[in-house]
Design a protein around this motif. Structure first.
Motif, short mmCIF file in Angstrom:
data_model
loop_
_atom_site.label_atom_id
_atom_site.label_comp_id
_atom_site.label_asym_id
_atom_site.label_seq_id
_atom_site.Cartn_x
_atom_site.Cartn_y
_atom_site.Cartn_z
N MET A 123 -65.02 -54.90 46.00
CA MET A 123 -65.63 -53.77 45.29
C MET A 123 -64.79 -53.39 44.07
SD MET A 123 -66.88 -51.40 48.51
CE MET A 123 -67.51 -50.08 47.45
N ASP A 124 -63.46 -53.43 44.21
CA ASP A 124 -62.59 -53.14 43.06
C ASP A 124 -62.84 -54.14 41.94
OD1 ASP A 124 -60.88 -50.91 43.04
OD2 ASP A 124 -59.60 -51.75 44.59
N CYS A 182 -65.48 -56.06 41.39
CA CYS A 182 -66.82 -55.91 40.81
C CYS A 182 -66.90 -54.69 39.91
CB CYS A 182 -67.85 -55.81 41.93
SG CYS A 182 -68.18 -57.36 42.79
N ALA A 183 -66.27 -53.59 40.32
CA ALA A 183 -66.29 -52.39 39.49
C ALA A 183 -65.57 -52.63 38.17
CB ALA A 183 -65.64 -51.23 40.25
N GLU A 225 -72.54 -56.26 39.83
CA GLU A 225 -73.16 -55.65 41.00
C GLU A 225 -72.77 -56.40 42.28
OE1 GLU A 225 -77.60 -54.00 42.30
OE2 GLU A 225 -77.43 -55.72 40.95
N ASN A 234 -66.91 -46.00 48.21
CA ASN A 234 -67.34 -45.40 46.95
C ASN A 234 -67.24 -43.87 47.00
OD1 ASN A 234 -67.92 -47.34 45.03
ND2 ASN A 234 -70.09 -47.49 45.51
N LEU A 269 -61.50 -46.68 45.65
CA LEU A 269 -61.29 -47.78 44.70
C LEU A 269 -60.25 -47.38 43.67
CD1 LEU A 269 -64.92 -49.09 44.05
CD2 LEU A 269 -63.23 -49.92 45.71
N CYS A 327 -68.33 -48.82 42.60
CA CYS A 327 -68.93 -50.15 42.53
C CYS A 327 -70.44 -50.02 42.64
CB CYS A 327 -68.38 -51.01 43.67
SG CYS A 327 -69.14 -52.63 43.82
#
Length: 398
Positions: A147-148, A150-151, A156, A203, A208, A214
């Motif tokens: 997630m980190d 992707c953010a 996505e 989230n 994150l 994310c």
């Protein structure tokens, strides 16, 4: 009376009455609902965070999506590797998957996040890994790292949700002073969430880097309710090779912070407990040996370990009560002759100290002091109750 029974029966058939935790219809995983996400992937370069649990009808999700015309440009493998043939804690190197020719980037070892050049090679990321619902099971750490990444890259993340086989909330909430590779979030030992729900918590709680968010697309489970029984179709890791081991894992993994073997180095890991020092106190015994792909150097290798055989232990009452079992820790500490070695740091540092596994420095002393299970549980409040309230904000299922 007959009329009432008939109405009840009809409601049961329609799924309108819950009896125990048995579903009226079979659970359908996110991965199996290809019509909800395959069209969305068309024309995109896809990265996949998967391991052998990512299956559809017994077939690899990667192979299935390739057959459906999805363009997969990168595979990212967590602990045990993409094909699941690495032992616990073993270094996993980058490779090219021999079956597909797709580059496989290891996320277990020195590197925890996909490198920027590999994130640039994808347009969207898929996460499909079966979790077992425990804080010290490292898949949720991998999820947060993905997630980190992707953010940071503006990509996505699509999560193909799967059930939680240990779907209850119990244990002390992690003291973040004890944050480590086996505990990175202020949550109890069993968190009571699916991976999709956990991602929403990450989230929502700002876990994150720099409190980024994310972008998530969660393919939800069908016919799933929290607390229902669910048998995993594929072993989640080499040492969780039976349903019994999966259900005992939240309780038995705590023993990795002790001198007691949990059966690593046998074909019944996480269903037995023992030590050579307990000879004469227990009749049951097992002997750990080196098993490639499962445990090369297990504790007490080549020595007969005496203790508890839990292969036929009925886990239903524990799951119904939503509790991990503390009685085994209390019993074996009392039985162990050299108590100064029970929480032996020379061993436990290999897997994680009891403090890091329990998430608190109090647990070790409570066992040493002979505290009752009821006393130990009372010490988990109010943190456990506060977590349960927070958890409600992120649930996707009843």
């Amino acid at each position: 009376m007959q009329f009432v029974f008939r109405v009840f029966f009809l409601l049961l058939l329609a799924g309108g009455v819950a009896v125990g935790a048995t579903p009226a219809k079979p659970v359908v995983t996110g991965a199996e609902q290809t019509s909800l996400y395959v069209p969305y992937l068309k024309g995109k370069r896809v990265g996949m965070v998967v391991n052998p649990t990512a299956v559809i009808g017994g077939h690899s999700l990667v192979d299935s999506l390739l057959r459906l015309g999805v363009k997969i440009t990168r595979i990212f493998g967590p602990e045990h590797g993409f094909r699941g043939n690495a032992s616990n804690g073993a270094h996993v190197a980058d490779e090219v998957d021999s079956a597909t020719g797709i580059p496989v980037i290891s996320l277990y070892g020195a590197r925890k996040m996909p490198p920027p050049q590999d994130m640039a090679a994808i347009d969207v990321m898929i996460f499909d890994i079966q979790d077992v619902g425990c804080r010290f099971y490292t898949n949720i750490n991998t999820l947060r790292d993905i997630m980190d990444a992707c953010a940071a890259a503006g990509k996505e993340l699509i999560i193909l949700d799967r059930p939680n086989p240990n779907d209850y909330v119990d244990g002390p909430v992690l003291d973040m002073k004890l944050k480590s590779g086996i505990g990175q979030f202020p949550i109890p030992i069993t968190h009571g969430l699916t991976v999709g729900e956990f991602a929403q918590m990450v989230n929502g709680e700002g876990w994150l880097k720099d409190k980024q968010r994310c972008k998530l697309k969660i393919i939800r489970l069908k016919n799933y309710r929290h607390g229902m029984d669910y048998t995993l179709p594929v072993s989640p890791s080499p040492n969780l090779n039976t349903q019994q081991s999966i259900l005992l894992y939240p309780s038995l993994c705590l023993f990795e912070g002790t001198i007691i073997s949990q059966g690593r180095g046998t074909y019944m890991p996480f269903t037995v407990l023992g030590s050579p020092a307990l000879k004469g106190q227990y009749e049951f015994s097992f002997t750990p040996e080196s098993i490639p792909g499962k445990s090369e150097s297990p504790l007490h290798m080549g020595q007969a370990c005496y203790g508890l055989d839990l292969r036929k232990f009925d886990t239903a009452p524990l799951r119904k009560a939503g509790r991990i079992n503390l009685s085994w820790m209390i019993e074996l500490y009392k039985a162990y002759p050299d108590k100064a070695r029970f929480f032996d740091q020379s061993y436990s540092k290999q897997m994680g100290s009891i403090d890091k596994l329990a998430g608190t420095t109090a647990f070790r002393q409570q066992i040493i002091d002979g505290k009752s299970e009821a006393d130990i549980r009372r010490s988990w409040e109010p943190g456990l109750s506060n977590y349960k309230k927070m958890r409600l904000r992120y649930l996707l299922y009843p």
